[in-house]
Design a protein around this motif. Structure first.
Motif, PDB file in Angstrom:
ATOM      1  N   TRP A  49     -17.598   0.737   5.481  1.00  0.00           N
ATOM      2  CA  TRP A  49     -16.634   1.055   4.426  1.00  0.00           C
ATOM      3  C   TRP A  49     -15.318   1.600   4.984  1.00  0.00           C
ATOM      4  CZ3 TRP A  49     -20.600   4.177   1.061  1.00  0.00           C
ATOM      5  CH2 TRP A  49     -21.289   3.305   0.209  1.00  0.00           C
ATOM      6  N   MET A  50     -15.341   2.175   6.178  1.00  0.00           N
ATOM      7  CA  MET A  50     -14.149   2.841   6.704  1.00  0.00           C
ATOM      8  C   MET A  50     -13.004   1.843   6.811  1.00  0.00           C
ATOM      9  SD  MET A  50     -15.050   5.984   6.954  1.00  0.00           S
ATOM     10  CE  MET A  50     -16.169   5.766   5.555  1.00  0.00           C
ATOM     11  N   SER A  51     -11.953   2.102   6.067  1.00  0.00           N
ATOM     12  CA  SER A  51     -10.886   1.130   5.846  1.00  0.00           C
ATOM     13  C   SER A  51     -10.040   0.908   7.090  1.00  0.00           C
ATOM     14  CB  SER A  51     -10.004   1.629   4.701  1.00  0.00           C
ATOM     15  OG  SER A  51      -8.831   0.860   4.580  1.00  0.00           O
ATOM     16  N   ALA A  52      -9.440  -0.278   7.150  1.00  0.00           N
ATOM     17  CA  ALA A  52      -8.531  -0.596   8.255  1.00  0.00           C
ATOM     18  C   ALA A  52      -7.283   0.285   8.208  1.00  0.00           C
ATOM     19  CB  ALA A  52      -8.132  -2.065   8.198  1.00  0.00           C
ATOM     20  N   ARG A  53      -6.995   0.896   7.060  1.00  0.00           N
ATOM     21  CA  ARG A  53      -5.794   1.737   6.995  1.00  0.00           C
ATOM     22  C   ARG A  53      -6.024   3.117   7.609  1.00  0.00           C
ATOM     23  NH1 ARG A  53      -4.334   3.414   0.736  1.00  0.00           N
ATOM     24  NH2 ARG A  53      -5.751   5.179   0.507  1.00  0.00           N
ATOM     25  N   LEU A  54      -7.265   3.417   7.997  1.00  0.00           N
ATOM     26  CA  LEU A  54      -7.544   4.653   8.722  1.00  0.00           C
ATOM     27  C   LEU A  54      -7.280   4.414  10.209  1.00  0.00           C
ATOM     28  CD1 LEU A  54     -10.929   5.805   7.139  1.00  0.00           C
ATOM     29  CD2 LEU A  54      -8.719   6.981   6.920  1.00  0.00           C
ATOM     30  N   PRO A  55      -6.343   5.112  10.819  1.00  0.00           N
ATOM     31  CA  PRO A  55      -6.180   4.963  12.272  1.00  0.00           C
ATOM     32  C   PRO A  55      -7.439   5.407  12.998  1.00  0.00           C
ATOM     33  CG  PRO A  55      -4.332   6.155  11.283  1.00  0.00           C
ATOM     34  CD  PRO A  55      -5.377   6.046  10.222  1.00  0.00           C
ATOM     35  N   ARG A  56      -7.802   4.673  14.046  1.00  0.00           N
ATOM     36  CA  ARG A  56      -8.889   5.075  14.932  1.00  0.00           C
ATOM     37  C   ARG A  56      -8.262   5.788  16.122  1.00  0.00           C
ATOM     38  NH1 ARG A  56     -10.393   2.119  10.496  1.00  0.00           N
ATOM     39  NH2 ARG A  56     -12.557   1.412  10.629  1.00  0.00           N
ATOM     40  N   ILE A  57      -8.593   7.061  16.290  1.00  0.00           N
ATOM     41  CA  ILE A  57      -8.052   7.860  17.391  1.00  0.00           C
ATOM     42  C   ILE A  57      -9.163   8.045  18.402  1.00  0.00           C
ATOM     43  CG2 ILE A  57      -7.016  10.051  18.049  1.00  0.00           C
ATOM     44  CD1 ILE A  57      -5.841  10.232  15.238  1.00  0.00           C
ATOM     45  N   TYR A  58      -8.989   7.447  19.594  1.00  0.00           N
ATOM     46  CA  TYR A  58     -10.048   7.399  20.587  1.00  0.00           C
ATOM     47  C   TYR A  58      -9.878   8.510  21.613  1.00  0.00           C
ATOM     48  CZ  TYR A  58     -11.089   2.857  18.604  1.00  0.00           C
ATOM     49  OH  TYR A  58     -11.416   1.846  17.740  1.00  0.00           O
TER      50      TYR A  58
END
Length: 382
Positions: free
Chosen positions: A372-381
């Motif tokens: 569900w985690m949307s593509a508009r959420l930045p992924r911070i690695y």
């Protein structure tokens, strides 16, 4: 990217993947290797980032759902073998060849189409044949009621494709009641029978793989060539309330966080959010958080006791979750202000809020919650 640069984000600690891979390897016979399943953008975690870290951990095979996902890995620099577990429309067979992908031959008819296409274009398509031992989804049927071993043999003998492996898929390997264990043992027996019949016919079956994540946790002693974990190297199972035979020390790599955008004081009798499902019973401090169901946080958990973490403490989510925002009752938390970080699942200080709690409130499994985690959420690695 700094936390203050965005309203909501996912923090993903790639360093924990190595630990989780080692925990999987502890369960397996020394002859079994890991095919990491990174379909659906690695369950929302980021396929290329996770695959690169897995490669550094020694993983030498990846599984995806579609040709597009395979191309994404190739364009991201992944050079290891990649198996497409699902259907590729024949119009895209050229992409399988162009990007050196391995296709699942999911039926005899489908394998014949691939064979004819390869003959026409003068190429060889590599693939694994899938047999259906009880999932009744994809694969050539090899069940007790209908055992089509001759179709499997015919796929191996098609001249313009190369079958490099064979696999099946468990349907209830997470179930430890006697009925489900018996069903899983029957699937194992059928898969082994397929392998024997092929080998008796002089066919080199190639790579053999059967176990999904719960197949690893509950049937770790099976000695096939590869296992296919998905969530496990991400530090999760479908639900931590589901009992398993083994209990590895997995470490979740994902946390969901957002910033507080506004804090206000409301009087008794004031309603909060759509539908007026929450009415204050005291003078209350309400914090609006800049995340909602468009980001993948499920609206279905509204007014069911869902919590968040703030300043190392649990606080209730109140009223209906909105598309882009939600509200918290922070009356009992001191010094809450705009810009404070809220954790929707993960850790804050010594307090933990596992994704499993959210998943159970939403009446689903972690596999879906992660996706569900949307593509508009930045992924911070990290």
């Amino acid at each position: 990217m700094l936390m203050s640069d965005t309203r909501a984000w996912l923090e993903i600690d790639l360093s924990k993947i190595s630990h989780n891979v080692k925990e999987i390897q502890k369960l397996l016979p020394s002859t079994s290797k890991i095919m990491a399943i990174v379909k659906a953008n690695a369950y929302g975690h980021g396929d290329v980032a996770c695959a690169k870290e897995l490669s550094r951990c020694g993983i030498d095979f990846f599984g995806v759902s579609s040709v597009d996902e395979g191309i994404s890995l190739r364009e991201g620099g992944i050079r290891e073998p990649i198996l497409i577990l699902g259907y590729t429309p024949p119009v895209h067979f050229h992409q399988v060849i162009q990007h050196d992908l391995i296709q699942t031959f999911l039926s005899l008819d489908y394998a014949k189409k691939a064979n004819a296409w390869c003959k026409e274009h003068g190429v060889i398509m590599h693939g694994h044949v899938k047999v259906d031992t009880g999932m009744s989804r994809l694969g050539i049927i090899t069940q007790q009621q209908d055992y089509r071993i001759e179709e499997v043999k015919e796929v191996y003998h098609l001249p313009h494709i190369a079958v490099d492996g064979i696999f099946s898929h468990f349907s209830v390997s997470d179930g430890l009641d006697e009925d489900n264990k018996a069903y899983t043992r029957k699937q194992i027996m059928l898969f082994d029978q397929v392998l024997k019949d092929l080998e008796d016919a002089g066919i080199d079956v190639g790579i053999r793989h059967l176990q999904n994540s719960y197949g690893i946790l509950n049937y770790p002693d099976l000695k096939y060539d590869y296992v296919r974990p998905g969530l496990l190297f991400l530090g999760a199972t479908s639900d931590d309330a589901i009992d398993t035979i083994t209990h590895p020390d997995f470490q979740p790599i994902m946390q969901l966080k957002a910033n507080i955008s506004m804090v206000k004081t409301i009087q008794p009798g004031v309603c909060v959010s759509y539908g007026r499902h929450f009415t204050s019973e005291r003078i209350s401090r309400i914090a609006t958080v800049s995340i909602g169901y468009a980001d993948g946080y499920p609206r279905s958990v509204s007014n069911k006791g869902a919590c968040a973490l703030l300043h190392g403490k649990r606080v209730p989510i109140i009223g209906n979750i909105c598309m882009d925002q939600m509200m918290l009752d922070v009356t009992d938390i001191k010094h809450v202000k705009e810009g404070d970080v809220v954790t929707l699942f993960g850790c804050d200080g010594d307090e933990k809020l596992p994704i499993d709690e959210l998943t159970r409130l939403a009446q689903t499994i972690n596999n879906e919650t992660f996706c569900w985690m949307s593509a508009r959420l930045p992924r911070i690695y990290k």
